[in-house]
Design an enzyme around this catalytic site. Structure first.
Site, PDB file in Angstrom:
ATOM      1  N   LYS A  21      44.805  53.397  48.704  1.00 42.64           N
ATOM      2  CA  LYS A  21      44.179  55.235  49.177  1.00 42.64           C
ATOM      3  C   LYS A  21      45.644  56.069  49.211  1.00 42.64           C
ATOM      4  CE  LYS A  21      39.682  54.791  49.704  1.00 42.64           C
ATOM      5  NZ  LYS A  21      39.240  53.505  50.700  1.00 42.64           N
TER       6      LYS A  21
ATOM      7  N   TYR B 164      28.096  57.951  44.500  1.00 45.67           N
ATOM      8  CA  TYR B 164      26.346  57.797  45.138  1.00 45.67           C
ATOM      9  C   TYR B 164      25.524  59.351  45.388  1.00 45.67           C
ATOM     10  CZ  TYR B 164      29.621  54.684  46.882  1.00 45.67           C
ATOM     11  OH  TYR B 164      31.034  53.979  47.129  1.00 45.67           O
TER      12      TYR B 164
ATOM     13  N   ASP C 157      43.177  43.116  53.859  1.00 43.48           N
ATOM     14  CA  ASP C 157      43.076  44.525  53.103  1.00 43.48           C
ATOM     15  C   ASP C 157      42.767  45.622  53.321  1.00 43.48           C
ATOM     16  OD1 ASP C 157      41.991  46.515  51.769  1.00 43.48           O
ATOM     17  OD2 ASP C 157      39.931  46.121  51.315  1.00 43.48           O
TER      18      ASP C 157
ATOM     19  N   TYR D   6      34.338  47.136  54.491  1.00 48.60           N
ATOM     20  CA  TYR D   6      34.072  47.187  52.561  1.00 48.60           C
ATOM     21  C   TYR D   6      35.787  47.341  51.518  1.00 48.60           C
ATOM     22  CZ  TYR D   6      33.824  51.155  48.951  1.00 48.60           C
ATOM     23  OH  TYR D   6      33.781  51.197  47.552  1.00 48.60           O
TER      24      TYR D   6
END
Ligand code: PLP
Length: 432
Positions: free
Chosen positions: A280, A22, A251, A150
């Site tokens: 992760k 970003y 998730d 997210y």
């Protein structure tokens, strides 16, 4: 060590040619050149040592440069770093599966290995759609979720991220339209308010014939808002999903492997989802790797359909290096009382962050497991506070109004104090 000139070369070339997450190619935010990392310490080329509050975005749960994990990678390298998973299998893949099956929620038994969290989310959504196709309900192709979630930056994952912070405005028609229910507002550890479920209930009632699955992060919303909500939401949601014939996808890419004080956040509830994603922390942060895991029933139904197979197969599926280091990471977890460690991190963060509730610029303080969040009233300027954090010798990277940490589990109490006190000082300085 590198010379000043060499370090300048790294920074200049980076600035001219590399994208960071970003950032702008015209006016990029400053980046800090890292020389090495060990335990909970990240060392810059100028000798600055930073106590790591981020675990490199939830991933490095055992800290950096861990001898057991290093050894797992080196041993596996001697045999093979990679081999295709189409037509082959290998011990690292099976070793990891056996360790996962010991800790996963009961009933989740079909594991699809893949390369990254976003891809695992794509796969889980594809599984849901193929499940309904196989069941003769091909109109069920959409997804419902809650706001402030997210799930990653690829297209279908992005379509279920929060519509405001998740860049829906920017990508508009390029994104698949999905259904967004209100964010659950009952706090974790607080009172449960049944009204939390109203907006999701309405969506499922009205659109269940189009909805393949509800996808959401259980208990902890990560990068979409750093919010901890009441597990009862998920218990009730699970009942609704069964009632309306809708699959449930959890998730757990951020929450998995102990982060919230349970092995998976799912264990704060009485629910076993139909599909779960992990990523992760799975490799202990050593490399990119993830998995989408389905119940036997979902897997069989998909396989009984017209296609006869699940239609996905990434090149680096089941990478042996990633599987080996993941299996070693789960062995580390199994070798000590990680749950007590997470609880002691939780207690300490609660104690040391409590004072922030009195700060004028702080809207909320919340701690769950080894995740600590200080929410400010106005968004922070990342580049500016980052500099202050580095000056304090800590690595913290806020977004929006959330200054948060989720350090490696191995952090000592002195190091954790350095983090919390550094954060409190920077907040006072920044707003002072
Ligand atoms: C980080 C994250 C993802 C995306 O994972 P990547 O490895 O960055 O693609 C998906 N879901 C959740 C909950 C995450 O925290």
């Amino acid at each position: 060590m590198l010379t000043d000139k060499e370090i300048r070369h790294i920074l200049d070339t980076d600035r001219e040619h590399l994208w960071h997450p970003y950032t702008s190619a015209i006016d990029p935010l400053p980046v800090y050149p890292v020389r090495r990392a060990e335990g909970v310490t990240i060392e810059l080329y100028d000798g600055t040592k930073l106590i790591d509050g981020m675990a490199s975005w939830w991933a490095c749960i055992h800290g950096y440069n861990h001898p057991v994990l290093n050894n797992a990678v080196m041993e596996q390298l001697k045999d093979m770093s990679h081999v295709m998973f189409g037509g082959f299998t290998h011990k690292p893949a099976v070793d990891l599966a056996e360790r996962l099956l010991r800790i996963l929620p009961q009933g989740l038994t079909r594991i699809f290995y893949c390369d990254s969290g976003s891809v695992a989310v794509e796969i889980s959504m594809k599984m849901a759609v193929q499940y309904w196709q196989s069941s003769g309900q091909s109109s069920k192709t959409k997804f419902a979720t809650v706001r402030s979630g997210y799930h990653g930056d690829t297209w279908r994952a992005m379509s279920v991220c929060d519509p405001v912070t998740g860049m829906h405005g920017l990508f508009g028609n390029a994104l698949a339209p999905q259904f967004f229910a209100d964010q659950p507002r009952s706090r974790f550890g607080g009172e449960w308010d049944n009204a939390d479920l109203d907006s999701m209930k309405k969506i499922l009632e009205e659109h269940h014939d189009q909805i393949a699955a509800v996808i959401l992060e259980p208990v902890v919303q990560g990068a979409g808002g750093m919010w901890f909500y009441h597990p009862q939401y998920l218990n009730e949601l699970s009942v609704l999903c069964k009632e309306y014939g809708i699959l449930l996808i959890f998730d757990e890419i951020a929450t998995g492997f102990g982060r919230t004080g349970e092995m998976f956040a799912t264990f704060h509830t009485s629910v076993t989802p139909d599909i779960m994603t992990v990523g992760k922390g799975i490799t202990g942060g050593y490399m990119s790797f993830a998995a989408a895991i389905a119940t036997e029933y979902v897997a069989r139904t998909i396989s009984e359909g017209e296609a006869g197979v699940f239609m996905h197969g990434p090149t680096f599926m089941g990478n042996p290096l990633a599987c080996s280091v993941s299996a070693a990471s789960l062995d580390i977890l199994a070798s000590y009382d990680w749950q007590s460690k997470i609880h002691s991190i939780e207690r300490q963060m609660k104690e040391e962050f409590a004072v922030a509730k009195k700060y004028k610029e702080v809207a909320d303080v919340r701690v769950l497991g080894s995740i600590g969040v200080i929410e400010t009233k106005t968004p922070v300027d990342v580049a500016k506070v980052q500099k202050l954090f580095v000056k304090e010798g800590i690595w913290v990277r806020p977004f929006g109004k959330n200054i948060y940490i989720m350090p490696p589990y191995i952090i000592g109490s002195g190091e954790l104090s350095k983090l919390t006190h550094g954060i409190l000082k920077v907040i006072r300085e920044y707003y002072g």
